[in-house]
Design an enzyme around this catalytic site. Structure first.
Site, PDB file in Angstrom:
ATOM      1  N   ARG A 236       4.897   6.801  -2.464  1.00 43.71           N
ATOM      2  CA  ARG A 236       4.350   6.768  -3.933  1.00 43.71           C
ATOM      3  C   ARG A 236       5.462   7.044  -4.627  1.00 43.71           C
ATOM      4  O   ARG A 236       6.443   7.933  -4.619  1.00 43.71           O
ATOM      5  CB  ARG A 236       2.903   7.715  -4.073  1.00 43.71           C
ATOM      6  CG  ARG A 236       1.732   7.334  -3.482  1.00 43.71           C
ATOM      7  CD  ARG A 236       1.081   6.263  -3.800  1.00 43.71           C
ATOM      8  NE  ARG A 236      -0.292   6.085  -3.210  1.00 43.71           N
ATOM      9  CZ  ARG A 236      -0.182   5.182  -1.989  1.00 43.71           C
ATOM     10  NH1 ARG A 236       0.806   4.760  -1.574  1.00 43.71           N
ATOM     11  NH2 ARG A 236      -1.500   5.218  -1.595  1.00 43.71           N
ATOM     12  N   GLU A 265       4.893   0.120 -11.838  1.00 42.03           N
ATOM     13  CA  GLU A 265       4.720  -0.945 -10.951  1.00 42.03           C
ATOM     14  C   GLU A 265       4.030  -2.144 -11.779  1.00 42.03           C
ATOM     15  O   GLU A 265       2.989  -2.075 -11.643  1.00 42.03           O
ATOM     16  CB  GLU A 265       4.197  -0.922  -9.631  1.00 42.03           C
ATOM     17  CG  GLU A 265       5.017   0.131  -8.596  1.00 42.03           C
ATOM     18  CD  GLU A 265       4.426   0.556  -7.359  1.00 42.03           C
ATOM     19  OE1 GLU A 265       5.171   0.984  -6.609  1.00 42.03           O
ATOM     20  OE2 GLU A 265       3.417  -0.047  -7.090  1.00 42.03           O
ATOM     21  N   HIS A 284       7.058  -3.343  -3.319  1.00 40.25           N
ATOM     22  CA  HIS A 284       6.013  -2.521  -2.615  1.00 40.25           C
ATOM     23  C   HIS A 284       5.304  -3.798  -1.737  1.00 40.25           C
ATOM     24  O   HIS A 284       4.149  -3.880  -1.788  1.00 40.25           O
ATOM     25  CB  HIS A 284       4.941  -2.457  -4.113  1.00 40.25           C
ATOM     26  CG  HIS A 284       3.743  -1.331  -3.598  1.00 40.25           C
ATOM     27  ND1 HIS A 284       3.248  -0.392  -4.536  1.00 40.25           N
ATOM     28  CD2 HIS A 284       3.368  -1.209  -2.392  1.00 40.25           C
ATOM     29  CE1 HIS A 284       2.667   0.436  -3.651  1.00 40.25           C
ATOM     30  NE2 HIS A 284       2.408  -0.060  -2.414  1.00 40.25           N
TER      31      HIS A 284
END
Length: 317
Positions: A236, A265, A284
């Protein structure tokens, strides 16, 4: 039964990929859903699926027909589970669907840093090797992983899978974990957090983000790391103080960082990490192999089927 997927685009933009879910009820799929649109789109749904669309208490209390929330991920911090429970709404997630894919991304980053494959492929493409008098062209140091220490923070499914790959490369495995030393495979060493950061050549983060782990990688811990160490984060973004990391990379304290997750993000354009040549960032994607996506949807459907039979599985409490 009306089923609504609030943000299906990053998983599957093609409707045919959702056929198994469509067979269970009247299905509506939205590519993305803003907070302002969440209630209006979800108000008639008995079943909601969300990946990153936030379902907090304020929103859940405005959905009178809602009976089930399926999180299309392992992490479920985007759902107010307590508020759902108060309303009698079942919440499920999909654990461990991307374990091997994430471990693979850890080593994609690490091998890129130690072997510089992307760099050298680019050099060759631009003609650098063709213009050399020698059979070999090298302009960066390369590093062998055998004998190096891989420090793993969090030894759940993904941390353990990463440790097994590290071991296959001949690395020594150190782990910060709640498990006892006796619970660990032979050769793996349980250490405390400061010892791990001080002694590891590579630190890979695999713990959840919560009040205790936010900014776990901060200026103090970075200062205590070995000169030239590498940080990998596929967990994370909030585990890392990005300003402190940028300073450690700029100063040369750390050799490099490989990040698949960020605090914001997508990241803001002026994030200092985006400009650093020794910071390698992927958007990601560690979870997003074709195989992992297929497992995710299959398990999400199985979760819903089990709930429909009054035999719910993977419930978040």
């Amino acid at each position: 039964m009306k089923i609504v997927v609030l943000d299906g685009y990053t998983l599957y933009p093609e409707r045919e990929k959702w056929t198994a879910l469509e067979q269970l009820g009247e299905l509506v799929i939205y590519s993305r859903t803003s907070r302002e649109d969440t209630v209006s789109r979800a108000v008639e749904a008995e079943v909601l699926f969300t990946n990153k669309t936030v379902l907090d208490g304020e929103i859940i209390r405005q959905l009178p027909r809602l009976k089930y929330i399926g999180v299309l991920a392992t992490g479920y911090n985007i759902v107010d589970v307590k508020a759902a429970e108060e309303r009698g709404v079942v919440v499920t997630n999909v654990p461990a669907y991307s374990t091997d894919s994430v471990a693979q991304m850890v080593f994609a980053h690490l091998l890129n840093i130690t072997q510089r494959v992307e760099h050298y492929a680019g050099e060759v493409r631009m003609g650098a090797w063709s213009g050399q008098p020698d059979f070999c062209y090298q302009n960066t140091p390369l590093t062998e992983l055998t004998g190096k220490v891989m420090g793993i923070v969090g030894l759940g499914h993904t941390g353990a899978a990463t440790a097994r790959v590290a071991e296959a490369f001949g690395m020594k495995v150190w782990a910060y974990t709640s498990k006892t030393q006796e619970d660990l495979p032979m050769g793996w060493k349980k250490v405390d957090l400061d010892e791990l950061f001080a002694g590891a050549d590579v630190v890979s983060l695999h713990c959840p983000l919560n009040g205790q782990t936010a900014h776990l990688v901060n200026a103090s811990r970075l200062a205590g790391m070995k000169e030239g160490a590498v940080l990998i984060n596929t967990g994370r973004g909030g585990l890392v103080d990005e300003v402190a990391l940028a300073e450690a990379l700029s100063s040369g304290k750390l050799r490099a960082a490989g990040l698949d997750v960020m605090v914001s993000e997508p990241p803001v354009a002026d994030n200092p990490l985006l400009r650093l040549e020794n910071c390698f960032i992927t958007p990601h994607l560690a979870w997003a192999t074709d195989e992992a996506k297929q497992r995710l949807v299959e398990q999400a459907v199985n979760n819903l089927k089990a709930w429909m039979k009054n035999e719910p599985i993977n419930i978040i409490r």
